[in-house]
Design an enzyme around this catalytic site. Structure first.
Site, PDB file in Angstrom:
ATOM      1  N   ASP A   6       0.490   5.238  -0.388  1.00 28.85           N
ATOM      2  CA  ASP A   6      -0.409   4.116  -0.674  1.00 28.85           C
ATOM      3  C   ASP A   6       0.403   2.837  -0.532  1.00 28.85           C
ATOM      4  O   ASP A   6       1.257   2.538  -1.367  1.00 28.85           O
ATOM      5  CB  ASP A   6      -0.974   4.278  -2.088  1.00 28.85           C
ATOM      6  CG  ASP A   6      -1.743   3.059  -2.585  1.00 28.85           C
ATOM      7  OD1 ASP A   6      -2.047   2.164  -1.768  1.00 28.85           O
ATOM      8  OD2 ASP A   6      -2.028   3.001  -3.801  1.00 28.85           O
ATOM      9  N   LEU A   7       0.145   2.087   0.539  1.00 36.04           N
ATOM     10  CA  LEU A   7       0.875   0.851   0.814  1.00 36.04           C
ATOM     11  C   LEU A   7       0.059  -0.324   0.281  1.00 36.04           C
ATOM     12  O   LEU A   7      -0.816  -0.863   0.958  1.00 36.04           O
ATOM     13  CB  LEU A   7       1.128   0.676   2.314  1.00 36.04           C
ATOM     14  CG  LEU A   7       2.244   1.507   2.956  1.00 36.04           C
ATOM     15  CD1 LEU A   7       1.945   3.001   2.893  1.00 36.04           C
ATOM     16  CD2 LEU A   7       2.436   1.092   4.411  1.00 36.04           C
ATOM     17  N   GLY A   8       0.317  -0.702  -0.962  1.00 37.62           N
ATOM     18  CA  GLY A   8      -0.393  -1.811  -1.574  1.00 37.62           C
ATOM     19  C   GLY A   8       0.257  -3.140  -1.256  1.00 37.62           C
ATOM     20  O   GLY A   8       1.261  -3.222  -0.547  1.00 37.62           O
ATOM     21  N   ASN A   9      -0.303  -4.199  -1.795  1.00 34.41           N
ATOM     22  CA  ASN A   9       0.241  -5.531  -1.549  1.00 34.41           C
ATOM     23  C   ASN A   9       1.552  -5.778  -2.280  1.00 34.41           C
ATOM     24  O   ASN A   9       2.394  -6.555  -1.818  1.00 34.41           O
ATOM     25  CB  ASN A   9      -0.776  -6.592  -1.967  1.00 34.41           C
ATOM     26  CG  ASN A   9      -1.964  -6.644  -1.037  1.00 34.41           C
ATOM     27  OD1 ASN A   9      -1.808  -6.810   0.165  1.00 34.41           O
ATOM     28  ND2 ASN A   9      -3.156  -6.484  -1.591  1.00 34.41           N
ATOM     29  N   LYS A  13       3.482   3.420  -3.096  1.00 34.09           N
ATOM     30  CA  LYS A  13       3.387   4.601  -3.960  1.00 34.09           C
ATOM     31  C   LYS A  13       3.220   5.827  -3.074  1.00 34.09           C
ATOM     32  O   LYS A  13       2.561   5.754  -2.039  1.00 34.09           O
ATOM     33  CB  LYS A  13       2.188   4.492  -4.912  1.00 34.09           C
ATOM     34  CG  LYS A  13       2.260   3.369  -5.912  1.00 34.09           C
ATOM     35  CD  LYS A  13       0.961   3.239  -6.696  1.00 34.09           C
ATOM     36  CE  LYS A  13       0.661   4.452  -7.540  1.00 34.09           C
ATOM     37  NZ  LYS A  13      -0.586   4.286  -8.333  1.00 34.09           N
ATOM     38  N   TYR A  95     -20.867  -2.183   3.594  1.00 33.19           N
ATOM     39  CA  TYR A  95     -20.389  -3.230   4.494  1.00 33.19           C
ATOM     40  C   TYR A  95     -21.075  -3.152   5.853  1.00 33.19           C
ATOM     41  O   TYR A  95     -21.201  -2.076   6.439  1.00 33.19           O
ATOM     42  CB  TYR A  95     -18.873  -3.105   4.690  1.00 33.19           C
ATOM     43  CG  TYR A  95     -18.057  -3.970   3.778  1.00 33.19           C
ATOM     44  CD1 TYR A  95     -18.372  -4.091   2.425  1.00 33.19           C
ATOM     45  CD2 TYR A  95     -16.948  -4.656   4.245  1.00 33.19           C
ATOM     46  CE1 TYR A  95     -17.616  -4.880   1.583  1.00 33.19           C
ATOM     47  CE2 TYR A  95     -16.170  -5.447   3.407  1.00 33.19           C
ATOM     48  CZ  TYR A  95     -16.513  -5.558   2.074  1.00 33.19           C
ATOM     49  OH  TYR A  95     -15.764  -6.344   1.240  1.00 33.19           O
ATOM     50  N   GLY A 102     -11.428  -2.977   2.619  1.00 33.99           N
ATOM     51  CA  GLY A 102     -10.096  -2.475   2.294  1.00 33.99           C
ATOM     52  C   GLY A 102     -10.098  -0.978   2.061  1.00 33.99           C
ATOM     53  O   GLY A 102     -10.915  -0.457   1.292  1.00 33.99           O
ATOM     54  N   ASP A 104      -8.142   0.771   0.407  1.00 34.83           N
ATOM     55  CA  ASP A 104      -7.868   1.111  -0.988  1.00 34.83           C
ATOM     56  C   ASP A 104      -9.168   1.208  -1.782  1.00 34.83           C
ATOM     57  O   ASP A 104      -9.348   2.141  -2.588  1.00 34.83           O
ATOM     58  CB  ASP A 104      -6.915   0.109  -1.632  1.00 34.83           C
ATOM     59  CG  ASP A 104      -7.360  -1.339  -1.489  1.00 34.83           C
ATOM     60  OD1 ASP A 104      -8.238  -1.632  -0.646  1.00 34.83           O
ATOM     61  OD2 ASP A 104      -6.827  -2.196  -2.235  1.00 34.83           O
ATOM     62  N   THR A 179      -0.243 -24.593 -23.546  1.00 34.67           N
ATOM     63  CA  THR A 179      -0.582 -24.338 -22.141  1.00 34.67           C
ATOM     64  C   THR A 179      -0.275 -22.905 -21.722  1.00 34.67           C
ATOM     65  O   THR A 179      -1.038 -22.300 -20.955  1.00 34.67           O
ATOM     66  CB  THR A 179       0.192 -25.317 -21.235  1.00 34.67           C
ATOM     67  OG1 THR A 179      -0.165 -26.656 -21.586  1.00 34.67           O
ATOM     68  CG2 THR A 179      -0.137 -25.081 -19.772  1.00 34.67           C
TER      69      THR A 179
END
Length: 266
Positions: A6-9, A13, A95, A102, A104, A179
């Site tokens: 799993d190539l995430g941003n 993994k 879609y 995506g 994912d 803040t």
């Protein structure tokens, strides 16, 4: 035995799978790890022999190309990539151009549907916060993509020249008096409110109360802030990828893909 990645941003993994089920631990390696390529080579070198490699990529193309090269070098097997289509393992995507959704998100829905969770809302929280609604028959209603809380904070700090707090330095509370707390609380409570509202809207559209599923590294923190009861779907992308790879390898019909179950414990 298959190797799934799993190539995430933010991170890579991977795990092994036997058939449509995950097998063994899930290993995580952030992209910003020093000497990333050397570290990945070392980890891949101790894997047992694998017959096939499948990956799901939303990371930058250069990251994907790097992983493909390292896999050929270290594992000796060319990797196959999962792609979105109008229907994937019984999930019919909403879609108009399915390939632009995506992978994912798609594989998370595949995992949820195959596990019998539909009707459901799947919230994935990583670099982005994604929300998707799925009917009991596998029909995807559509969804939303927004910046996840950490990215909201980074964007505001970059745009506001006088804000100097560190990422996630503050506490989540409704009435912040500084803040740091205001930034952190604003981002996390905004995310939680959106998830709750999306779930409410999905229930109205579906005519039934959907299960709310959470995936991604920040899921436990988000879960604690929700009004809606939620349950985790860990490693959703890898679970869906195992089903996708099994379907592609055995070429069963879509209905049989729906019946596959990932029995790896949460």
């Amino acid at each position: 035995m298959r190797l799934l990645l799993d190539l995430g941003n933010t991170r890579l993994k991977w795990t092994l799978a036997e058939g449509a089920r995950l097998h063994g631990e899930v290993v995580t390696l952030p992209w910003d790890t020093p000497d990333f390529a050397a570290r990945l080579r070392t980890l891949l070198a101790v894997l047992p022999p694998v017959g096939a490699v499948w990956l799901a990529a939303v990371a930058a193309p250069e990251r994907e190309a790097q992983v493909h090269d390292l896999l050929r070098e270290s594992v000796g097997v060319a990797a196959h990539s999962a792609h979105a289509d109008a229907e994937v393992c019984g999930v019919r995507l909403a879609y108009r151009e399915p390939a632009r959704m995506g992978i994912d998100r798609v594989l998370g829905l595949v995992a949820a549907h195959a596990a019998g969770h539909a009707p459901c809302v799947l919230a994935g929280i990583g670099t982005a916060l994604t929300l998707d609604a799925l009917a009991a028959d596998g029909r995807h209603l559509g969804g939303l993509v927004v910046a996840a809380p950490q990215l909201m904070q980074r964007a505001l700090r970059a745009a506001a020249g006088r804000v100097r707090s560190a990422p996630d330095e503050g506490q989540v509370r409704w009435f912040a008096d500084n803040t740091e707390d205001a930034l952190v609380a604003g981002a996390w409570l905004a995310a939680a409110a959106l998830v709750d509202r999306f779930h409410e809207q999905a229930a109205q559209t579906l005519g039934a109360v959907p299960v709310l599923l959470l995936s991604g590294g920040a899921a436990p923190r988000l879960r604690a802030l929700l009004r809606t009861a939620a349950q985790p779907l860990p490693d959703a992308v890898l679970r869906g990828l195992a089903l996708y790879a099994e379907h592609a390898g055995a070429a069963p019909d879509a209905a049989s893909c729906d019946t596959l179950r990932d029995e790896r414990p949460d």
